[in-house]
Design an enzyme around this catalytic site. Structure first.
Site, PDB file in Angstrom:
ATOM      1  CG  ASP A  49      37.803  48.083  39.496  1.00 20.52           C
ATOM      2  OD1 ASP A  49      36.610  48.367  39.308  1.00 20.52           O
ATOM      3  OD2 ASP A  49      38.455  48.501  40.480  1.00 20.52           O
ATOM      4  CE1 TYR A  54      41.425  52.392  43.884  1.00 17.03           C
ATOM      5  CE2 TYR A  54      41.363  51.090  41.894  1.00 17.03           C
ATOM      6  CZ  TYR A  54      40.874  51.379  43.148  1.00 17.03           C
ATOM      7  OH  TYR A  54      39.827  50.644  43.655  1.00 17.03           O
ATOM      8  CE  LYS A  79      36.300  51.058  41.701  1.00 21.57           C
ATOM      9  NZ  LYS A  79      37.731  50.817  41.451  1.00 21.57           N
TER      10      LYS A  79
HETATM   11  N1  LIG Z   1      35.678  50.198  45.401  1.00 20.31           N
HETATM   12  C1  LIG Z   1      36.532  50.203  46.392  1.00 20.31           C
HETATM   13  O1  LIG Z   1      36.395  50.937  47.379  1.00 20.31           O
HETATM   14  C2  LIG Z   1      37.692  49.259  46.343  1.00 20.31           C
HETATM   15  C3  LIG Z   1      38.465  49.054  47.481  1.00 20.31           C
HETATM   16  C4  LIG Z   1      39.527  48.154  47.413  1.00 20.31           C
HETATM   17  C5  LIG Z   1      39.794  47.490  46.207  1.00 20.31           C
HETATM   18  N2  LIG Z   1      39.031  47.738  45.100  1.00 20.31           N
HETATM   19  C6  LIG Z   1      39.296  47.050  43.822  1.00 20.31           C
HETATM   20  O2  LIG Z   1      39.388  45.647  44.053  1.00 20.31           O
HETATM   21  C7  LIG Z   1      40.632  45.166  43.556  1.00 20.31           C
HETATM   22  C8  LIG Z   1      41.095  43.949  44.341  1.00 20.31           C
HETATM   23  O3  LIG Z   1      41.197  44.233  45.710  1.00 20.31           O
HETATM   24  P1  LIG Z   1      42.604  44.412  46.471  1.00 20.31           P
HETATM   25  O4  LIG Z   1      43.607  44.949  45.536  1.00 20.31           O
HETATM   26  O5  LIG Z   1      42.310  45.189  47.695  1.00 20.31           O
HETATM   27  O6  LIG Z   1      42.991  42.985  46.998  1.00 20.31           O
HETATM   28  P2  LIG Z   1      42.862  41.435  46.566  1.00 20.31           P
HETATM   29  O7  LIG Z   1      42.625  41.296  45.116  1.00 20.31           O
HETATM   30  O8  LIG Z   1      41.919  40.836  47.533  1.00 20.31           O
HETATM   31  O9  LIG Z   1      44.312  40.911  46.946  1.00 20.31           O
HETATM   32  C9  LIG Z   1      45.477  41.395  46.342  1.00 20.31           C
HETATM   33  C10 LIG Z   1      46.667  40.826  47.105  1.00 20.31           C
HETATM   34  O10 LIG Z   1      46.683  39.403  46.978  1.00 20.31           O
HETATM   35  C11 LIG Z   1      47.896  38.990  46.371  1.00 20.31           C
HETATM   36  N3  LIG Z   1      47.546  37.904  45.434  1.00 20.31           N
HETATM   37  C12 LIG Z   1      46.993  38.017  44.204  1.00 20.31           C
HETATM   38  N4  LIG Z   1      46.788  36.827  43.645  1.00 20.31           N
HETATM   39  C13 LIG Z   1      47.229  35.908  44.537  1.00 20.31           C
HETATM   40  C14 LIG Z   1      47.277  34.496  44.513  1.00 20.31           C
HETATM   41  N5  LIG Z   1      46.847  33.801  43.478  1.00 20.31           N
HETATM   42  N6  LIG Z   1      47.805  33.866  45.604  1.00 20.31           N
HETATM   43  C15 LIG Z   1      48.238  34.576  46.669  1.00 20.31           C
HETATM   44  N7  LIG Z   1      48.214  35.929  46.736  1.00 20.31           N
HETATM   45  C16 LIG Z   1      47.701  36.589  45.682  1.00 20.31           C
HETATM   46  C17 LIG Z   1      48.442  40.217  45.656  1.00 20.31           C
HETATM   47  O11 LIG Z   1      49.854  40.169  45.599  1.00 20.31           O
HETATM   48  P3  LIG Z   1      50.740  40.596  44.295  1.00 20.31           P
HETATM   49  O12 LIG Z   1      50.062  41.788  43.643  1.00 20.31           O
HETATM   50  O13 LIG Z   1      52.052  40.949  44.893  1.00 20.31           O
HETATM   51  O14 LIG Z   1      50.791  39.403  43.396  1.00 20.31           O
HETATM   52  C18 LIG Z   1      47.992  41.336  46.588  1.00 20.31           C
HETATM   53  O15 LIG Z   1      48.853  41.445  47.698  1.00 20.31           O
HETATM   54  C19 LIG Z   1      41.543  46.400  43.687  1.00 20.31           C
HETATM   55  O16 LIG Z   1      42.759  46.270  42.972  1.00 20.31           O
HETATM   56  C20 LIG Z   1      40.624  47.474  43.187  1.00 20.31           C
HETATM   57  O17 LIG Z   1      40.553  47.453  41.779  1.00 20.31           O
HETATM   58  C21 LIG Z   1      37.980  48.611  45.163  1.00 20.31           C
END
Ligand SMILES: NC(=O)c1ccc[n+]([C@@H]2O[C@H](COP(=O)([O-])OP(=O)(O)OC[C@H]3O[C@@H](n4cnc5c(N)ncnc54)[C@H](OP(=O)(O)O)[C@@H]3O)[C@@H](O)[C@H]2O)c1
Length: 275
Positions: A49, A54, A79
């Site tokens: 994704d 990004y 997106k």
């Molecule tokens: N459509 C939208 O508006 C929108 C908005 C936000 C996000 N997104 C999408 O959703 C995806 C995921 O959301 P997100 O990136 O905001 O956050 P997330 O997946 O909720 O969390 C990512 C964070 O958690 C840590 N992490 C990952 N696996 C872990 C584990 N097993 N144990 C502990 N910590 C862990 C990562 O650290 P490390 O990377 O340092 O390991 C990072 O700091 C995004 O990458 C993006 O593709 C879309």
């Protein structure tokens, strides 16, 4: 239904989308995104994704080309950013994303945010791309029920996916029910609460299954019928997050996690993110 990392949800147009994929927000365009996508594909992920905003579509494309996994087996989402809303601009922005990714089409194209007043024009562009066979599935992101209802008034083509912030602290019950009724697949962004996983219930339930809080949350998503896209740049966590297909949460455990809901967001509120 959900026995392996390659298990898929079936979208209302028949396209199959993996229940779990890698989110790449906040990854650098160069080595960081390339190595994370490579680690994910090696671990068995088949869904990535990204988004124009990004600024790492070039790196994602490089990782796809360098992988031994055929492009046809990988579900790629991108997106259209807010500045690119509107009919003509959205069409051009899609071509620009494809150019950066170096691929002929994406599996899923999303309107990143509803914004203020252009999303119905953007949707017309998406309908054209879909009718022309230039994209396999189209959908929206950060749409509330009122935005989905507005689309329904102008289009017969129901979005295949709505990607929204969704996690135990923001359970989005009304939106999830609406999406189910309307055959829109809900997809969770920030499923890991951006790393804020320190909750007693998640630890206790995880301990029972020999799983981490992150794994418990991702399993909860899938058992609620929600596609999920955890982000990590850490290979061990990329593998850990994918290892959620060999256990099942009981109804009581699901209910305990449901009880964590506080309607709390870590990201922006679509009703306030209006540019
Ligand atoms: N459509 C939208 O508006 C929108 C908005 C936000 C996000 N997104 C999408 O959703 C995806 C995921 O959301 P997100 O990136 O905001 O956050 P997330 O997946 O909720 O969390 C990512 C964070 O958690 C840590 N992490 C990952 N696996 C872990 C584990 N097993 N144990 C502990 N910590 C862990 C990562 O650290 P490390 O990377 O340092 O390991 C990072 O700091 C995004 O990458 C993006 O593709 C879309």
């Amino acid at each position: 239904m959900t026995h392996s990392l390659q298990s898929c949800a079936t979208l209302h147009n028949g396209v199959r989308m993996p229940w779990l994929g890698l989110g790449v927000w906040k990854m650098d365009n160069d080595e960081q995104v390339v190595s994370a996508v490579r680690a994910a594909l090696d671990a068995g992920y088949r869904s990535i994704d990204t988004a124009a905003i990004y600024k790492n579509e070039i790196g994602v494309g490089r990782a796809l080309r360098e992988s031994r996994v055929p492009r046809s087996e990988i579900f790629v989402t991108t997106k259209i950013w807010n500045d690119d809303q509107g009919y003509d601009r959205a069409l051009a922005a899609y071509d620009e994303s494809l150019e950066r990714l170096g691929i002929d089409d994406v599996d899923l194209l999303l309107i990143h945010w509803p914004g203020k007043d252009k999303f119905t024009d953007t949707w017309r562009a998406f309908e054209k791309l879909y009718a022309d066979g230039r994209v396999k599935a189209i959908g929206v992101s950060n749409f509330n029920v009122r935005h989905l209802e507005a689309l329904k008034r102008v289009s017969d083509l129901v979005p295949m996916v709505n990607q929204v912030e969704y996690h135990p602290l923001l359970a989005q019950r009304e939106l999830l029910a609406y999406c189910r009724e309307n055959r829109i697949q809900l997809e969770a962004w920030s499923p890991l609460m951006q790393g804020n996983l320190d909750h007693e219930a998640l630890r206790t339930i995880g301990a029972k299954h020999g799983k981490s809080p992150a794994q418990v949350v991702l399993r909860w998503d899938i058992q609620h019928g929600v596609v999920t896209i955890p982000k990590s740049v850490t290979p061990a966590r990329i593998a850990e997050n994918a290892n959620v297909f060999d256990f099942e949460l009981s109804e009581d455990e699901m209910a305990l996690i449901d009880d964590l809901n506080r309607d709390q967001r870590f990201g922006s509120d679509p009703e306030k993110f209006l540019f």
